[in-house]
Design a protein around this motif. Structure first.
Motif, PDB file in Angstrom:
ATOM      1  N   ALA A  85       0.841  -1.213   0.000  1.00 52.67           N
ATOM      2  CA  ALA A  85       0.000   0.000   0.000  1.00 52.67           C
ATOM      3  C   ALA A  85       0.871   1.257   0.000  1.00 52.67           C
ATOM      4  CB  ALA A  85      -0.926  -0.019   1.219  1.00 52.67           C
ATOM      5  N   ALA A  86       1.935   1.228   0.808  1.00 54.18           N
ATOM      6  CA  ALA A  86       2.819   2.393   0.878  1.00 54.18           C
ATOM      7  C   ALA A  86       3.542   2.599  -0.448  1.00 54.18           C
ATOM      8  CB  ALA A  86       3.835   2.199   2.010  1.00 54.18           C
ATOM      9  N   GLU A  87       3.977   1.511  -1.061  1.00 53.97           N
ATOM     10  CA  GLU A  87       4.698   1.617  -2.327  1.00 53.97           C
ATOM     11  C   GLU A  87       3.784   2.129  -3.443  1.00 53.97           C
ATOM     12  OE1 GLU A  87       7.902   1.389  -2.804  1.00 53.97           O
ATOM     13  OE2 GLU A  87       8.181   0.932  -0.686  1.00 53.97           O
ATOM     14  N   VAL A  88       2.543   1.681  -3.423  1.00 54.48           N
ATOM     15  CA  VAL A  88       1.583   2.163  -4.432  1.00 54.48           C
ATOM     16  C   VAL A  88       1.384   3.666  -4.279  1.00 54.48           C
ATOM     17  CG1 VAL A  88      -0.847   2.085  -5.145  1.00 54.48           C
ATOM     18  CG2 VAL A  88       0.412  -0.048  -4.767  1.00 54.48           C
ATOM     19  N   LEU A  89       1.275   4.106  -3.038  1.00 58.02           N
ATOM     20  CA  LEU A  89       1.108   5.549  -2.781  1.00 58.02           C
ATOM     21  C   LEU A  89       2.293   6.328  -3.360  1.00 58.02           C
ATOM     22  CD1 LEU A  89      -0.265   7.976  -1.296  1.00 58.02           C
ATOM     23  CD2 LEU A  89       1.073   7.360   0.713  1.00 58.02           C
ATOM     24  N   LYS A  90       3.493   5.810  -3.140  1.00 56.08           N
ATOM     25  CA  LYS A  90       4.695   6.501  -3.632  1.00 56.08           C
ATOM     26  C   LYS A  90       4.728   6.531  -5.168  1.00 56.08           C
ATOM     27  CE  LYS A  90       7.688   4.162  -1.055  1.00 56.08           C
ATOM     28  NZ  LYS A  90       9.009   3.691  -0.646  1.00 56.08           N
ATOM     29  N   LEU A  91       4.424   5.388  -5.779  1.00 57.61           N
ATOM     30  CA  LEU A  91       4.453   5.335  -7.252  1.00 57.61           C
ATOM     31  C   LEU A  91       3.391   6.251  -7.852  1.00 57.61           C
ATOM     32  CD1 LEU A  91       4.897   1.481  -7.832  1.00 57.61           C
ATOM     33  CD2 LEU A  91       6.584   3.252  -8.323  1.00 57.61           C
ATOM     34  N   ARG A  92       2.209   6.221  -7.225  1.00 61.51           N
ATOM     35  CA  ARG A  92       1.076   6.989  -7.739  1.00 61.51           C
ATOM     36  C   ARG A  92       1.359   8.491  -7.699  1.00 61.51           C
ATOM     37  NH1 ARG A  92      -3.592   8.533  -5.160  1.00 61.51           N
ATOM     38  NH2 ARG A  92      -2.993   7.501  -3.236  1.00 61.51           N
ATOM     39  N   LYS A  93       2.073   8.925  -6.702  1.00 58.13           N
ATOM     40  CA  LYS A  93       2.280  10.368  -6.537  1.00 58.13           C
ATOM     41  C   LYS A  93       3.615  10.856  -7.101  1.00 58.13           C
ATOM     42  CE  LYS A  93      -1.086  11.352  -3.183  1.00 58.13           C
ATOM     43  NZ  LYS A  93      -1.605  12.488  -2.424  1.00 58.13           N
ATOM     44  N   ARG A  94       4.353   9.973  -7.746  1.00 55.79           N
ATOM     45  CA  ARG A  94       5.678  10.374  -8.247  1.00 55.79           C
ATOM     46  C   ARG A  94       5.570  10.855  -9.693  1.00 55.79           C
ATOM     47  NH1 ARG A  94      11.175   6.883  -7.350  1.00 55.79           N
ATOM     48  NH2 ARG A  94      12.611   8.429  -8.152  1.00 55.79           N
ATOM     49  N   PRO A  95       5.864  12.107  -9.948  1.00 48.09           N
ATOM     50  CA  PRO A  95       5.707  12.636 -11.316  1.00 48.09           C
ATOM     51  C   PRO A  95       6.529  11.854 -12.349  1.00 48.09           C
ATOM     52  CG  PRO A  95       6.078  14.421  -9.761  1.00 48.09           C
ATOM     53  CD  PRO A  95       6.283  13.157  -9.006  1.00 48.09           C
ATOM     54  N   ALA A  96       7.725  11.400 -11.974  1.00 48.91           N
ATOM     55  CA  ALA A  96       8.585  10.687 -12.933  1.00 48.91           C
ATOM     56  C   ALA A  96       7.903   9.419 -13.453  1.00 48.91           C
ATOM     57  CB  ALA A  96       9.920  10.338 -12.270  1.00 48.91           C
ATOM     58  N   VAL A  97       7.125   8.767 -12.604  1.00 48.31           N
ATOM     59  CA  VAL A  97       6.431   7.538 -13.022  1.00 48.31           C
ATOM     60  C   VAL A  97       5.416   7.861 -14.111  1.00 48.31           C
ATOM     61  CG1 VAL A  97       4.827   5.728 -12.245  1.00 48.31           C
ATOM     62  CG2 VAL A  97       6.798   6.355 -10.827  1.00 48.31           C
ATOM     63  N   TRP A  98       4.654   8.913 -13.874  1.00 51.12           N
ATOM     64  CA  TRP A  98       3.638   9.320 -14.857  1.00 51.12           C
ATOM     65  C   TRP A  98       4.288   9.723 -16.186  1.00 51.12           C
ATOM     66  CZ3 TRP A  98      -1.399   8.401 -14.197  1.00 51.12           C
ATOM     67  CH2 TRP A  98      -1.846   8.166 -12.904  1.00 51.12           C
ATOM     68  N   MET A  99       5.425  10.409 -16.077  1.00 49.43           N
ATOM     69  CA  MET A  99       6.100  10.855 -17.303  1.00 49.43           C
ATOM     70  C   MET A  99       6.602   9.656 -18.109  1.00 49.43           C
ATOM     71  SD  MET A  99       8.217  14.171 -16.036  1.00 49.43           S
ATOM     72  CE  MET A  99       9.249  14.168 -17.479  1.00 49.43           C
ATOM     73  N   ILE A 100       7.183   8.688 -17.426  1.00 54.14           N
ATOM     74  CA  ILE A 100       7.715   7.516 -18.129  1.00 54.14           C
ATOM     75  C   ILE A 100       6.582   6.724 -18.770  1.00 54.14           C
ATOM     76  CG2 ILE A 100       8.841   5.273 -17.778  1.00 54.14           C
ATOM     77  CD1 ILE A 100      10.632   6.682 -15.673  1.00 54.14           C
ATOM     78  N   VAL A 101       5.492   6.570 -18.040  1.00 55.20           N
ATOM     79  CA  VAL A 101       4.349   5.822 -18.594  1.00 55.20           C
ATOM     80  C   VAL A 101       3.777   6.576 -19.802  1.00 55.20           C
ATOM     81  CG1 VAL A 101       2.003   5.007 -18.120  1.00 55.20           C
ATOM     82  CG2 VAL A 101       3.812   4.659 -16.419  1.00 55.20           C
ATOM     83  N   ALA A 102       3.722   7.892 -19.703  1.00 55.93           N
ATOM     84  CA  ALA A 102       3.206   8.692 -20.823  1.00 55.93           C
ATOM     85  C   ALA A 102       4.094   8.525 -22.054  1.00 55.93           C
ATOM     86  CB  ALA A 102       3.126  10.170 -20.414  1.00 55.93           C
ATOM     87  N   VAL A 103       5.411   8.549 -21.850  1.00 51.22           N
ATOM     88  CA  VAL A 103       6.350   8.360 -22.977  1.00 51.22           C
ATOM     89  C   VAL A 103       6.160   6.963 -23.568  1.00 51.22           C
ATOM     90  CG1 VAL A 103       8.804   8.108 -23.554  1.00 51.22           C
ATOM     91  CG2 VAL A 103       8.046  10.025 -22.153  1.00 51.22           C
ATOM     92  N   TRP A 104       6.009   5.987 -22.702  1.00 52.29           N
ATOM     93  CA  TRP A 104       5.792   4.584 -23.122  1.00 52.29           C
ATOM     94  C   TRP A 104       4.588   4.488 -24.062  1.00 52.29           C
ATOM     95  CZ3 TRP A 104       6.496   0.137 -19.115  1.00 52.29           C
ATOM     96  CH2 TRP A 104       6.046  -1.078 -19.623  1.00 52.29           C
ATOM     97  N   ILE A 105       3.470   5.036 -23.615  1.00 55.25           N
ATOM     98  CA  ILE A 105       2.227   4.949 -24.402  1.00 55.25           C
ATOM     99  C   ILE A 105       2.381   5.739 -25.709  1.00 55.25           C
ATOM    100  CG2 ILE A 105      -0.260   5.488 -24.426  1.00 55.25           C
ATOM    101  CD1 ILE A 105       0.456   3.258 -22.446  1.00 55.25           C
TER     102      ILE A 105
END
Lengths: 309, 279
Positions: free
Chosen positions: B6-26
Motif C-alpha cells: 500500500a505504501a509503495e503504491v502511494l509513492k508510485l502513484r504520486k511520483r511525477p517521474a512515473v507518470w512521465m515515463i508511462v506517458a512516454v511509453w504509451i
C-alpha cells in the motif's frame, strides 16, 4: 532495579582497518534523556545505526527494548531520526508520514496527531522539497513519534537549525522526556546536552570515555577566593582544609571544597583581618570536561599516528 | 508484504517521474505502432505500396496483440527498467531506505512490497497500453475503411500475460540494479546499455563466435524478443520488423526463462537488502 532500555557490551564495528566503534558499553535507562556526546566522526551515528539494526556490529552485543537491534520487537517501540531527515521530496509532509505509517501499521489519525505535536499541521500538505531546514527537522521528529515509541533515538536533531529552531527542538525534547519517553540524543553540542540530558556518555575515537550524570562528569567544583594578603590567606585555608586542597591560581585561592564551606572560610579570613575582595563558586562546565577528555584521546591518537601505529 | 504494498503504491502513484515515463511509453507505442504505419501506408506509392499495405495491416485490430507487444522487448523494456531503477535506487539517493527498514516490517517484506507494487504497475501499464492500442487500431480501421476483425479472447489474454512477463522482467531487473548499485545513475546507465546495446551486439557476434549462440539464448533480452515474436510481433530480420524481436528460442522456453529471471531478480534483491549494512 533500574530497567535498561538500551545496553551494549563490547560493541565494536570495523570497516576494514578503520575502527568506527570500539568495545563500547553504554546503558540507557527507562525514562531518562541520555546524551550521547562526542565530536564529529566519534562513532555516534555508527552506534545509533547498530542500535537500529541498520548496521551489523563486527563483535559485541546490543539489546534494545530487551531484543536484538533491528528485530520487530525492538523496532516496534523505537522512533528514530538518524542523520538528516530522509523523506521523498515529491510527496507532501503528510503523505511522507502516511507512507511510514502504512509500513508500521499505524492509523492515519496518528499522522495528524504527530503533525500537531511538532507544529507542522498548517504546512502538512506542502511538498517536502519546499520545506525549510527547520520544518524538515520537525517532520523528522514527527516521523520518529509516529509509533508513539517508548524509546526515541535522535541523532543531532538541532543540526542546521537557527537559534530559535534549536530552542524549539530542545523544548520539544525536554517535553518528551517529561512525558516519560526515553530519549537517546546524540549531539556534539555541549550546551544542548547540558540543557536537556539527565545522563551523558562521552565518546571519542569510537570509545566511550565516561558515562554518568552531568554533575558526576563535572565532578566537584571549587571555591575561588580573591583575598589580600594572599600568602597569609593560603596559610589559614590550608590549616582549615588541609595542604592538598588549597592552590593558588591567578592571584586567587582555589579551594577544593563545597559551597557550604564557603561562608565558614570567609568568616575565618575576615576574623584574621584579611581583605576578602571576592568569593565565588568555581564550577567546571561540561565543555571543559569534554575538551579535557577528548584532548587526551586526541593526544593518544596523534601519538599513535606519529609512531606509525 | 501487503502493508508495504500500500505504501509503495502511494509513492508510485504520486511520483511525477512515473507518470512521465508511462506517458512516454504509451506515446511511443502509438507513434511507432499506429501513426508511422498509417503514414507509411498513406505515402507509399509505386513499388513501395506493398510495404505500405503491410505496415497498415499491423495497425489494424486483427494484429493488436503483435503490435502491442512489439516494443516491449526493447524501448518499453528499457522504460520498465528505468521505473524499476527509480523505485529502488531512489531510496538510496534520498536516504529513505533506512527510514523504511526501521519501521518494523522486516527487510524482505520491504523488498516484497516494492516488488509487488512494481509487478502491479506493470500489469496496469500493459493493460493501458493494450487499451490505447485497441483504440488506435479502431481509428486506423475506420479511416482506412479496413476490416475490424479482433483477435480471440485467448490470444488477447496470452498477449497481455506475455507482454506483462516481458516488461516485469525488465522492471524487476532495474529494481535489482537500483539496489545493487545503491542509487539510480549507475544502475540506469548499466541497465540501459545492457538492454539497448550489449545484447544486440552479442546477437551480431553470436553467429561468428563459438558458444556465444548458446549463451545468448539464455539472456533476458533475447528471451523477451522471442516471446514477443511468439505473440505475433514482426521479427527484426523481416521487412519493417521490430528491433529486438527474434526467433532465437521458442515462445514456451522464452516465457519460462523470463519467469525465472523475475524470480532471480526478486530473490537477489532481497538477499542484498537483507545482508548489507545501510550506510
Amino acid at each position: 532495579m533500574t530497567e535498561h532500555l538500551v545496553e551494549t557490551k563490547g560493541l565494536t564495528k570495523r570497516y576494514g582497518e578503520r575502527v568506527a566503534v570500539e568495545d563500547l558499553a553504554l546503558t540507557v535507562r527507562r525514562g531518562e534523556v541520555y546524551g550521547f556526546l562526542g565530536p564529529n566522526g566519534a562513532g555516534k551515528t555508527t552506534t545509533l545505526k547498530i542500535l537500529l539494526g541498520l548496521v551489523r556490529p563486527t563483535s559485541g552485543t546490543a539489546t534494545v527494548l530487551g531484543a536484538a537491534p533491528g528485530s520487530a520487537k525492538s523496532l516496534a517501540g523505537t522512533g528514530m531520526l538518524v542523520e538528516s531527515p530522509a523523506f521523498y521530496p515529491y510527496l507532501s509532509g503528510r503523505d511522507n508520514l502516511r507512507v511510514l505509517a502504512q509500513y508500521c501499521r499505524i492509523p492515519a489519525t496518528r499522522v495528524t496527531e504527530v503533525l500537531e505535536i511538532v507544529g507542522l499541521s498548517a504546512r502538512a500538505g506542502d511538498r517536502f522539497a519546499s520545506y525549510s531546514l527547520g520544518m524538515k527537522q520537525r517532520l523528522g521528529v514527527a516521523a520518529a513519534l509516529l509509533k508513539d515509541p517508548v524509546l526515541l533515538v535522535l541523532d543531532e536533531p538541532t543540526n542546521g537549525l537557527d537559534p530559535a529552531g534549536m530552542a524549539d527542538m530542545r523544548a520539544l525534547i525536554r517535553r518528551l522526556g517529561g512525558d516519560g519517553k526515553t530519549v537517546l540524543l546524540s549531539s556534539h553540542m555541549l550546551g544542548e546536552v547540558q540543557q536537556v540530558c539527565d545522563r551523558v556518555g562521552v565518546i571519542s575515537g569510537g570509545r566511550l570515555l565516561r558515562e554518568g550524570t552531568v554533575d558526576e562528569l563535572r565532578g566537584q567544583g571549587a571555591v575561588r577566593v580573591t583575598v589580600e594578603p594572599l600568602d597569609e590567606a593560603a596559610t589559614i585555608a590550608r590549616r582549615l582544609l588541609g595542604e592538598d586542597r588549597v592552590t593558588i591560581e591567578d592571584q586567587s585561592l582555589v579551594l577544593d571544597t563545597d559551597q557550604d564551606d564557603a561562608a565558614r572560610i570567609n568568616r575565618e579570613l575576615v576574623l584574621a583581618g584579611l581583605t576578602v575582595r571576592a568569593l565565588g563558586w568555581n564550577e567546571r562546565s561540561l565543555e571543559e570536561i569534554f575538551l579535557e577528555m577528548t584532548s587526551e584521546e586526541r593526544r593518544f591518537a596523534t601519538a599513535g599516528a606519529g609512531s606509525g601505529v | 508484504m501487503l502493508v508495504g504494498f500500500a505504501a509503495e503504491v502511494l509513492k508510485l502513484r504520486k511520483r511525477p517521474a512515473v507518470w512521465m515515463i508511462v506517458a512516454v511509453w504509451i506515446m511511443l507505442a502509438v507513434v511507432f505502432g499506429y501513426l508511422f504505419p498509417y503514414l507509411a501506408y498513406r505515402s507509399a506509392t509505386g513499388p513501395k505500396a506493398a510495404l505500405g499495405k503491410q505496415a497498415l495491416v499491423q495497425a489494424l485490430p486483427a494484429d493488436l496483440v503483435g503490435t502491442a507487444v512489439q516494443g516491449f522487448p526493447l524501448f518499453a523494456g528499457a522504460l520498465a527498467m528505468l521505473l524499476g531503477v527509480l523505485a529502488t535506487g531512489g531510496e538510496y539517493g534520498w536516504n529513505t531506505m533506512k527510514a523504511l527498514l526501521t519501521q518494523g516490517p522486516g527487510r524482505v517484506s520491504v523488498v516484497a512490497g516494492k516488488a509487488l507494487a512494481l509487478v502491479s504497475l506493470m500489469l496496469l501499464v500493459v493493460l493501458t497500453s493494450f487499451a490505447v492500442d485497441a483504440l488506435c487500431s479502431v481509428v486506423t480501421a475506420s479511416i482506412t475503411d479496413s476490416a475490424m476483425d479482433w483477435p480471440g479472447v485467448s490470444d488477447l489474454v496470452r498477449g497481455i500475460a506475455g507482454g506483462w512477463l516481458i516488461v516485469t522482467m525488465w522492471c524487476l531487473g532495474g529494481a535489482f540494479l537500483g539496489i545493487a548499485f545503491r542509487g539510480t545513475a549507475l544502475a540506469a546507465g548499466i541497465g540501459l546499455v545492457w538492454a539497448l546495446a550489449i545484447e544486440n551486439l552479442l546477437r551480431v557476434f553470436s553467429s561468428i563466435v563459438s558458444g556465444l549462440d548458446t549463451v545468448q539464448k539464455y539472456l533476458p533480452g533475447t528471451n523477451a524478443g522471442a516471446l514477443a515474436a511468439a505473440l505475433g510481433s514482426p521479427t527484426q530480420s523481416a521487412p519493417g520488423g521490430t528491433p529486438g524481436v527474434t526467433t532465437a528460442v521458442g515462445g514456451t522456453q522464452a516465457g519460462i526463462t523470463l519467469a525465472l529471471y523475475i524470480v532471480l531478480f526478486a530473490v537477489a534483491a532481497s538477499v542484498l537488502v537483507k545482508r548489507r549494512d545501510i550506510a
